[in-house]
Design a protein around this motif. Structure first.
Motif, PDB file in Angstrom:
ATOM      1  N   ALA A 101     107.136 -75.826  35.831  1.00 39.61           N
ATOM      2  CA  ALA A 101     108.570 -75.600  35.657  1.00 39.61           C
ATOM      3  C   ALA A 101     109.303 -76.933  35.739  1.00 39.61           C
ATOM      4  CB  ALA A 101     109.074 -74.648  36.740  1.00 39.61           C
ATOM      5  N   LEU A 102     110.407 -77.026  35.013  1.00 43.11           N
ATOM      6  CA  LEU A 102     111.168 -78.269  34.979  1.00 43.11           C
ATOM      7  C   LEU A 102     111.603 -78.685  36.371  1.00 43.11           C
ATOM      8  CD1 LEU A 102     113.424 -77.610  31.884  1.00 43.11           C
ATOM      9  CD2 LEU A 102     111.418 -79.075  32.033  1.00 43.11           C
TER      10      LEU A 102
ATOM     11  N   GLN B  49     106.707 -74.675  41.463  1.00 42.25           N
ATOM     12  CA  GLN B  49     106.973 -73.481  40.672  1.00 42.25           C
ATOM     13  C   GLN B  49     106.340 -73.631  39.298  1.00 42.25           C
ATOM     14  OE1 GLN B  49     111.155 -72.624  40.672  1.00 42.25           O
ATOM     15  NE2 GLN B  49     111.167 -72.102  42.829  1.00 42.25           N
ATOM     16  N   TRP B  50     105.649 -72.565  38.876  1.00 38.96           N
ATOM     17  CA  TRP B  50     104.942 -72.543  37.601  1.00 38.96           C
ATOM     18  C   TRP B  50     105.422 -71.340  36.802  1.00 38.96           C
ATOM     19  CZ3 TRP B  50     101.337 -76.366  36.617  1.00 38.96           C
ATOM     20  CH2 TRP B  50     100.960 -77.138  37.711  1.00 38.96           C
ATOM     21  N   LYS B  51     105.452 -71.484  35.488  1.00 38.29           N
ATOM     22  CA  LYS B  51     105.852 -70.383  34.612  1.00 38.29           C
ATOM     23  C   LYS B  51     104.866 -70.314  33.462  1.00 38.29           C
ATOM     24  CE  LYS B  51     109.815 -68.544  32.176  1.00 38.29           C
ATOM     25  NZ  LYS B  51     111.241 -68.686  31.918  1.00 38.29           N
ATOM     26  N   ASN B  52     104.453 -69.084  33.085  1.00 35.94           N
ATOM     27  CA  ASN B  52     103.509 -68.958  31.973  1.00 35.94           C
ATOM     28  C   ASN B  52     104.230 -68.603  30.677  1.00 35.94           C
ATOM     29  OD1 ASN B  52     103.913 -66.167  31.900  1.00 35.94           O
ATOM     30  ND2 ASN B  52     101.954 -65.653  32.793  1.00 35.94           N
TER      31      ASN B  52
ATOM     32  N   ASN C  54     106.255 -65.957  36.699  1.00 35.54           N
ATOM     33  CA  ASN C  54     106.364 -67.202  37.440  1.00 35.54           C
ATOM     34  C   ASN C  54     105.682 -67.095  38.788  1.00 35.54           C
ATOM     35  OD1 ASN C  54     108.561 -66.441  39.475  1.00 35.54           O
ATOM     36  ND2 ASN C  54     109.546 -65.959  37.536  1.00 35.54           N
ATOM     37  N   MET C  55     105.262 -68.254  39.273  1.00 34.02           N
ATOM     38  CA  MET C  55     104.485 -68.340  40.502  1.00 34.02           C
ATOM     39  C   MET C  55     105.012 -69.522  41.303  1.00 34.02           C
ATOM     40  SD  MET C  55     100.379 -69.032  40.725  1.00 34.02           S
ATOM     41  CE  MET C  55     100.376 -70.558  39.799  1.00 34.02           C
ATOM     42  N   THR C  56     105.066 -69.343  42.598  1.00 32.33           N
ATOM     43  CA  THR C  56     105.426 -70.432  43.504  1.00 32.33           C
ATOM     44  C   THR C  56     104.275 -70.635  44.467  1.00 32.33           C
ATOM     45  OG1 THR C  56     107.774 -69.887  43.362  1.00 32.33           O
ATOM     46  CG2 THR C  56     107.071 -71.226  45.248  1.00 32.33           C
ATOM     47  N   ILE C  57     103.796 -71.875  44.544  1.00 32.55           N
ATOM     48  CA  ILE C  57     102.739 -72.222  45.498  1.00 32.55           C
ATOM     49  C   ILE C  57     103.354 -73.118  46.554  1.00 32.55           C
ATOM     50  CG2 ILE C  57     100.537 -73.406  45.838  1.00 32.55           C
ATOM     51  CD1 ILE C  57      99.721 -72.491  43.054  1.00 32.55           C
TER      52      ILE C  57
END
Length: 131
Positions: A14-15, A30-33, A38-41
């Motif tokens: 994510a930006l 934060q990641w988005k597919n 979306n996923m937060t690690i």
């Protein structure tokens, strides 16, 4: 015998989570597919353990979707392999993901994953279509 077809899930950073000049993969953030999930690690500890949350945009009943917890592990290398489990809070199912983090030619972090979903079966006779 049921064959599970692997699904390639491309997660893009994510930006603003990390600079593009990164040379080492860091799963924290934060990641988005490509499907809008979306996923937060959160922090990865010294053994490679991590926790976070996953908010899917894909479900049998999208009206019931809730953020779900995840628990994972990674190898502590420059482009680590990792795995995590999502315990869906809105259904009686679990998904496991496995993958690797890469730094692409532009310095962008990319996660390449495969997943396997297990639904609850009412009995052993229904086991055949639960995965």
């Amino acid at each position: 015998m049921v064959q599970a077809t692997p699904f390639l899930l491309l997660l893009s950073l994510a930006l603003g989570a990390h600079g593009l000049s990164a040379k080492k993969c860091n799963l924290v953030g934060q990641w988005k597919n490509d499907l809008g999930s979306n996923m937060t690690i959160r922090a990865v500890d010294e053994k490679g353990n991590f926790t976070g949350t996953y908010n899917t945009s894909v479900a049998f009943n999208p009206g019931k979707i809730k953020v779900s917890p995840l628990l994972g592990f990674q190898h502590l290398t420059d482009q680590p392999t990792f795995g995590f489990t999502v315990n869906w809070t809105f259904s009686d199912s679990i998904t496991v993901f496995t993958g690797q983090c890469f730094v692409d030619k532009d310095g962008k972090l990319v996660l390449k994953t495969m997943w396997l979903l297990r639904l609850h079966a009412k009995g052993i006779q229904d086991n055949w279509n639960a995965t």
